[in-house]
Write a protein that holds these residues in place. Structure first.
Motif, PDB file in Angstrom:
ATOM      1  N   UNK A  44     -20.120 -38.216 -63.812  1.00  0.00           N
ATOM      2  CA  UNK A  44     -21.240 -37.334 -63.475  1.00  0.00           C
ATOM      3  C   UNK A  44     -20.743 -35.904 -63.319  1.00  0.00           C
ATOM      4  N   UNK A  45     -19.600 -35.719 -62.653  1.00  0.00           N
ATOM      5  CA  UNK A  45     -19.033 -34.380 -62.434  1.00  0.00           C
ATOM      6  C   UNK A  45     -17.546 -34.406 -62.764  1.00  0.00           C
ATOM      7  N   UNK A  46     -17.087 -33.432 -63.536  1.00  0.00           N
ATOM      8  CA  UNK A  46     -15.666 -33.240 -63.792  1.00  0.00           C
ATOM      9  C   UNK A  46     -15.216 -31.919 -63.194  1.00  0.00           C
ATOM     10  N   UNK A  47     -14.104 -31.963 -62.442  1.00  0.00           N
ATOM     11  CA  UNK A  47     -13.535 -30.754 -61.841  1.00  0.00           C
ATOM     12  C   UNK A  47     -12.065 -30.717 -62.216  1.00  0.00           C
ATOM     13  N   UNK A  48     -11.674 -29.753 -63.039  1.00  0.00           N
ATOM     14  CA  UNK A  48     -10.274 -29.633 -63.431  1.00  0.00           C
ATOM     15  C   UNK A  48      -9.943 -28.163 -63.650  1.00  0.00           C
ATOM     16  N   UNK A  49      -8.880 -27.924 -64.362  1.00  0.00           N
ATOM     17  CA  UNK A  49      -8.512 -26.544 -64.669  1.00  0.00           C
ATOM     18  C   UNK A  49      -7.870 -25.798 -63.527  1.00  0.00           C
ATOM     19  N   UNK A  50      -7.366 -26.530 -62.508  1.00  0.00           N
ATOM     20  CA  UNK A  50      -6.627 -25.873 -61.440  1.00  0.00           C
ATOM     21  C   UNK A  50      -7.475 -25.079 -60.472  1.00  0.00           C
ATOM     22  N   UNK A  51      -8.712 -25.485 -60.243  1.00  0.00           N
ATOM     23  CA  UNK A  51      -9.553 -24.761 -59.282  1.00  0.00           C
ATOM     24  C   UNK A  51      -8.971 -24.894 -57.881  1.00  0.00           C
ATOM     25  N   UNK A  52      -9.342 -23.938 -56.993  1.00  0.00           N
ATOM     26  CA  UNK A  52      -8.850 -23.979 -55.617  1.00  0.00           C
ATOM     27  C   UNK A  52      -9.968 -24.410 -54.672  1.00  0.00           C
ATOM     28  N   UNK A  53      -9.738 -24.263 -53.372  1.00  0.00           N
ATOM     29  CA  UNK A  53     -10.686 -24.765 -52.376  1.00  0.00           C
ATOM     30  C   UNK A  53     -12.025 -24.041 -52.402  1.00  0.00           C
ATOM     31  N   UNK A  54     -12.103 -22.876 -53.056  1.00  0.00           N
ATOM     32  CA  UNK A  54     -13.389 -22.173 -53.145  1.00  0.00           C
ATOM     33  C   UNK A  54     -14.291 -22.766 -54.219  1.00  0.00           C
ATOM     34  N   UNK A  55     -13.799 -23.736 -54.979  1.00  0.00           N
ATOM     35  CA  UNK A  55     -14.657 -24.523 -55.872  1.00  0.00           C
ATOM     36  C   UNK A  55     -15.312 -25.602 -55.018  1.00  0.00           C
ATOM     37  N   UNK A  56     -16.629 -25.495 -54.815  1.00  0.00           N
ATOM     38  CA  UNK A  56     -17.338 -26.345 -53.855  1.00  0.00           C
ATOM     39  C   UNK A  56     -18.456 -27.108 -54.551  1.00  0.00           C
TER      40      UNK A  56
END
Length: 419
Positions: free
Chosen positions: A85-97
Motif C-alpha cells: 500500500x505504501x513504499x518508503x525508501x530513498x534514505x528519507x529521514x524522520x521528517x518523512x511522516x
C-alpha cells in the motif's frame, strides 16, 4: 506523538472529489490521487488527504514530506491487492511522516496464492534503503506479503512506529512486522493482534543483526510458530508490554540472539524484572477491544506505574476465564498498583487446597499485618491491603514486604506505600 499538520512548506490537498487533471492541489481545487500530491510536493511539504477511500499504491519517492490523512478511521488507502500500500525508501529521514490512515488490502508478493519468503516486502508498508520515517496514528489491516504482512523494515532502515494498530495481516515470515538487515525499529503504543505467519513469527520477526525497542505495546492472538522470533544475531528490548494468547510458544530465540523483557505480562512467563504471567483481562478481544478491565493485573504494574500494553482501562472489573479452571502451579504476582496509596491488591494462584499465610513485614523483618492465616481452596486468589497494621492504624510511608507461605511454597515481594 503529536506532529504538526504541516512542515515548513506548503500543503497540497487531496480529495476523492478532486481532479488530477484540473486540480492544482489547493484546498479549493484538490488533487484526486495521493500520489499526484506526492509528485508535486518537495521536502518539507505536507500532502493532506481528506476522508474517503483511495484505491492506489503510493510511494514517498525519497522525499522528506508528511502524508497525513484527515482521520485514520475514515481516510483509507486500499492497495487493491496490487502491491505494498505504501513504499518508503530513498534514505528519507524522520521528517518523512505517514499518519492518519487505514492501510488495507495490500498484496506484496509475486504469487496471488502463496507468497514466497524471498519476494514481497510489506503488505501495508515497505520501508527500505536506509530510510528512517515516522509512522504514527495508523490502522494497518488485511494485508499480505512474503515478509512483513503489516510492515517490512529492511536494509539499515530505522523507523519510529507509534500509536498504530496492526491486525489481520499475513506474512510468510512476520505476520505483523518484519525487521531485517541491520535495521532498528522503535515500536511504542502499538497494538499487534490477530496476525498470521506460516513460516515465522506471528507478530514480529527479527533477522540479520536487527533490533527492536518495544514499549507499551499489546501483542495478542497472533498465529504462527511463535509471537516474536529473534534469530541471526538480532535482539529486542521489551518493556511495559503484553504478550498473550499465541497459539504456540510466545518467544523464540537463537543462542546468538537476545530478547530482554521487563515490567511486562508474558503468557507462560519470562525471566526479567517485575514480569508477570496472568490473564490481562482485556475488555473484549473478540471485538478487537484490547483496553484493560479495571481489575486487570496490567493496570499500573509497568515501570513508573504505567499500564502494561498500549491501552488504558476501558471497562469495569470482569471475571477472568481462568477462574473457571484450576491453576497448575504456584504463582504470586506483583501487587498492583505499586507504589500505592492507600490500597493495593495481591493476586496469587494455588494449585491445591492448603493452609495459607500471607503477612506484611517492614524492612526490619517485623510483622506489620497478617492478611490471611487459614485454609484455602485451590484457585485464583486475591487479597487487598489498605496500609494498616494489625491494630488498624495506618502505617508510615515506605518500603514493605509481603510473604505468601504454604507447606510447599514460599515467595516474597517488595511494595512501596506513598503518602
Amino acid at each position: 506523538n503529536c506532529v504538526p499538520l504541516s512542515h515548513n512548506g506548503p500543503v497540497w490537498y487531496v480529495s476523492t472529489n478532486g481532479s488530477d487533471d484540473t486540480g492544482d492541489g489547493s484546498e479549493e481545487f484538490p488533487f484526486h490521487s495521493i500520489q499526484n500530491g506526492i509528485h508535486y510536493a518537495t521536502n518539507g511539504d505536507t500532502v493532506y488527504v481528506l476522508s474517503g477511500v483511495y484505491i492506489e499504491n503510493i510511494s514517498f519517492n525519497g522525499k522528506n514530506i508528511m502524508v497525513a490523512g484527515e482521520d485514520r478511521n475514515t481516510t483509507i488507502i486500499d492497495g487493491n491487492q496490487a502491491e505494498s500500500v505504501v513504499e518508503i525508501d530513498g534514505g528519507v529521514d524522520t521528517s518523512a511522516v505517514l499518519k492518519g490512515f487505514t492501510l488495507r488490502n495490500g498484496l506484496a508478493n509475486e504469487s496471488s496464492i502463496h507468497p514466497s519468503p524471498f519476494t514481497g516486502d510489506g503488505g501495508g508498508i515497505s520501508i527500505r534503503n536506509s530510510s528512517n520515517p515516522t509512522i504514527i496514528d495508523l490502522i494497518i489491516k488485511d494485508n499480505e506479503a512474503g515478509v512483513g504482512g503489516g510492515i517490512s523494515i529492511k536494509s539499515e532502515s530505522n523507523p519510529t512506529i507509534s500509536n498504530v494498530v496492526i491486525s489481520n495481516n499475513f506474512g510468510f515470515s512476520g505476520g505483523g512486522i518484519f525487521i531485517q538487515s541491520s535495521s532498528n525499529g522503535i515500536i511504542k503504543d502499538v497494538t499487534i493482534v490477530n496476525n498470521t505467519s506460516s513460516n515465522g513469527a506471528g507478530a514480529i520477526q527479527l533477522e540479520y543483526n536487527s533490533f527492536a525497542e518495544i514499549t507499551n505495546t499489546t501483542i495478542a492472538d497472533n498465529q504462527s510458530f511463535s509471537t516474536i522470533n529473534s534469530i541471526e544475531s538480532s535482539s529486542a528490548i521489551i518493556q511495559n508490554s503484553i504478550i498473550w494468547n499465541q497459539n504456540s510458544e510466545q518467544i523464540s530465540t537463537q543462542p546468538e540472539s537476545i530478547v530482554e523483557i521487563n515490567y511486562s505480562n508474558v503468557m507462560g512467563g519470562w525471566p526479567g524484572v517485575n514480569n508477570i504471567d496472568s490473564d490481562p483481562l482485556f475488555c473484549d478481544s473478540d471485538t478487537i477491544d484490547y483496553t484493560l478491565a479495571a481489575n486487570s493485573p496490567c493496570v499500573a504494574s509497568g515501570l513508573n506505574n504505567l499500564n502494561m500494553g498500549a491501552h488504558p482501562v476501558g471497562c469495569d472489573a470482569v471475571l477472568a476465564i481462568e477462574n473457571e479452571i484450576l491453576p497448575f502451579q504456584y504463582i504470586v504476582h506483583q501487587n498492583y498498583p505499586n507504589p500505592f496509596n492507600p490500597n493495593t491488591t495481591i493476586e496469587y494462584q494455588l494449585p491445591v487446597d492448603e493452609f495459607v499465610n500471607i503477612s506484611v513485614y517492614d524492612m526490619n523483618g517485623r510483622v506489620v499485618k497478617s492478611l490471611i492465616n487459614s485454609p484455602q481452596t485451590a484457585g485464583y486468589k486475591s487479597i487487598q491491603w489498605n496500609a494498616t497494621n494489625d491494630r488498624n492504624e495506618q502505617v508510615s510511608a515506605g518500603l514493605y514486604l509481603f510473604t505468601i507461605e504454604t507447606k510447599k511454597f514460599r515467595d516474597t515481594k517488595k511494595m512501596l506505600f506513598l503518602k
